[in-house]
Design an enzyme around this catalytic site. Structure first.
Site, short mmCIF file in Angstrom:
data_model
loop_
_atom_site.label_atom_id
_atom_site.label_comp_id
_atom_site.label_asym_id
_atom_site.label_seq_id
_atom_site.Cartn_x
_atom_site.Cartn_y
_atom_site.Cartn_z
N GLU A 109 65.09 98.15 -24.79
CA GLU A 109 65.17 99.62 -24.77
C GLU A 109 65.10 100.17 -23.35
O GLU A 109 65.39 101.35 -23.13
CB GLU A 109 64.06 100.23 -25.65
CG GLU A 109 62.65 100.23 -25.07
CD GLU A 109 61.91 98.91 -25.23
OE1 GLU A 109 62.56 97.88 -25.49
OE2 GLU A 109 60.68 98.89 -25.07
N HIS B 244 62.11 93.98 -22.78
CA HIS B 244 62.33 95.34 -23.29
C HIS B 244 63.81 95.74 -23.28
O HIS B 244 64.28 96.33 -22.30
CB HIS B 244 61.56 96.34 -22.42
CG HIS B 244 60.08 96.26 -22.59
ND1 HIS B 244 59.42 96.87 -23.63
CD2 HIS B 244 59.12 95.65 -21.86
CE1 HIS B 244 58.12 96.63 -23.53
NE2 HIS B 244 57.91 95.88 -22.47
N CYS C 157 57.63 93.33 -27.20
CA CYS C 157 56.44 93.23 -26.36
C CYS C 157 55.17 93.28 -27.22
O CYS C 157 54.94 92.39 -28.01
CB CYS C 157 56.47 94.32 -25.28
SG CYS C 157 55.34 94.01 -23.92
#
Lengths: 80, 229
Positions: B205, B203, B86
């Site tokens: 994560e 993302h 990002c």
């Protein structure tokens, strides 16, 4: 000496913000707006008094940080 | 594998990235503050998401010229693995580690939702645990994720197998409807030429635990651990 830097989007790069501004102008009743392109204006106060040296310095600032030359052009104007 | 996460004023996904790396590695990564000039002895650096320096000038531009990023770039040039997610993608692109730039979303709107991603290649240290063509569900959350590069650069990226992920539909199809930000050729993530650097807008994560609605990001962290341990 002051440097006035204009940073503009290269032609062909989509400018959705410019498009939104054009749309808003139309909504306000301003007819005949063909296109709007949005850019940035940066004023830099410099110690340098030599115009050629100042130009070179600001040119490097633009290339390194102020503009991203993948999408932007820049123009430098020096004033005493 | 030893990993570090670079933290800037305005980073906001560094704890999520820390949790995902800890889950995959079995130990915590090192958090490195942006003013540090030296990187610890690690073989992976993660540049997290957020709004470094308030996105002033251009998103990622100020962070890209911070002292720690110079060090990250020098090590990446020598082959160290770097992943930017990002805002991290915007930062490493501004730093010149990857070609192109991330522009304002074509819709002008901040996009925060789960998207589908197609894995374009499993031939990398970041994607080896995926199948080529696999469709993943991973969240995006950004205002400036519209990947742009000139047509020649885009052709080179494709010819060299540097496209990592593309936004797609349920059947893996690429079209405007399933492109959340107007990215050129639906590109969601790219490698550098030597494939030791990956930048991506989604993302991974935030897709490592069933509580998050998807665990499709796990294999990315597993791939890095496999390759770098």
């Amino acid at each position: 000496m002051k440097a006035r830097v204009h940073i503009t989007l290269k032609s062909g790069v989509l400018d959705p913000q410019g498009r939104a501004i054009a749309h808003a102008l139309g909504t306000l009743g301003f007819g005949g707006v063909n296109d709007v392109r949005q850019g940035k204006y940066i004023e830099i106060d410099l110690n340098e008094r030599d115009k050629a040296k100042a130009k070179q310095q600001v040119d490097q600032m633009c290339a390194k940080l102020l503009a991203n030359t993948v999408i932007e052009n820049y123009a430098i104007d020096l004033v005493d | 594998m030893k990993a570090a996460i670079v933290v800037f004023p305005g980073s906001n996904r560094e704890r999520d990235a820390e949790a995902a790396l800890t889950q995959a590695m079995g130990r915590k990564p090192i958090m490195v503050w942006h003013r540090d000039t030296e990187l610890p002895d690690v073989n992976l650096v993660l540049v997290p998401g957020g709004f470094s320096y308030g996105d002033y000038l251009r998103c990622g531009a100020i962070a890209a010229h911070s002292p720690i990023l110079r060090e990250v770039k020098a090590r990446a040039d020598k082959g160290m693995a770097v992943i930017g997610v990002c805002n991290g993608f915007q930062i490493i692109t501004e730093a010149g580690l990857l070609p192109g730039i991330l522009l304002r979303n074509a819709s002008l709107k901040f996009v925060c939702k789960n998207v589908r991603l197609k894995v374009e290649t499993s031939q990398s240290l970041f994607t080896s645990q995926y199948e080529q063509g696999q469709v993943l569900s991973v969240p995006v959350a950004h205002h400036d994720g519209n990947y742009f590069a000139d047509p020649k650069t885009l052709d080179e990226l494709e010819a060299n197998g540097q496209v990592a992920f593309r936004y797609c539909g349920p059947e893996g199809e690429f079209d405007d409807e399933h492109n959340p930000n107007g990215s050129a050729r639906s590109i969601a993530g790219i490698f550098n030429r030597t494939k030791n650097v990956l930048g991506m807008m989604p993302h991974p994560e935030n897709a490592v635990d069933p509580m998050q609605g998807s665990t499709d990001g796990k294999a990315l962290f597993k791939s890095m651990v496999e390759a770098l341990s």
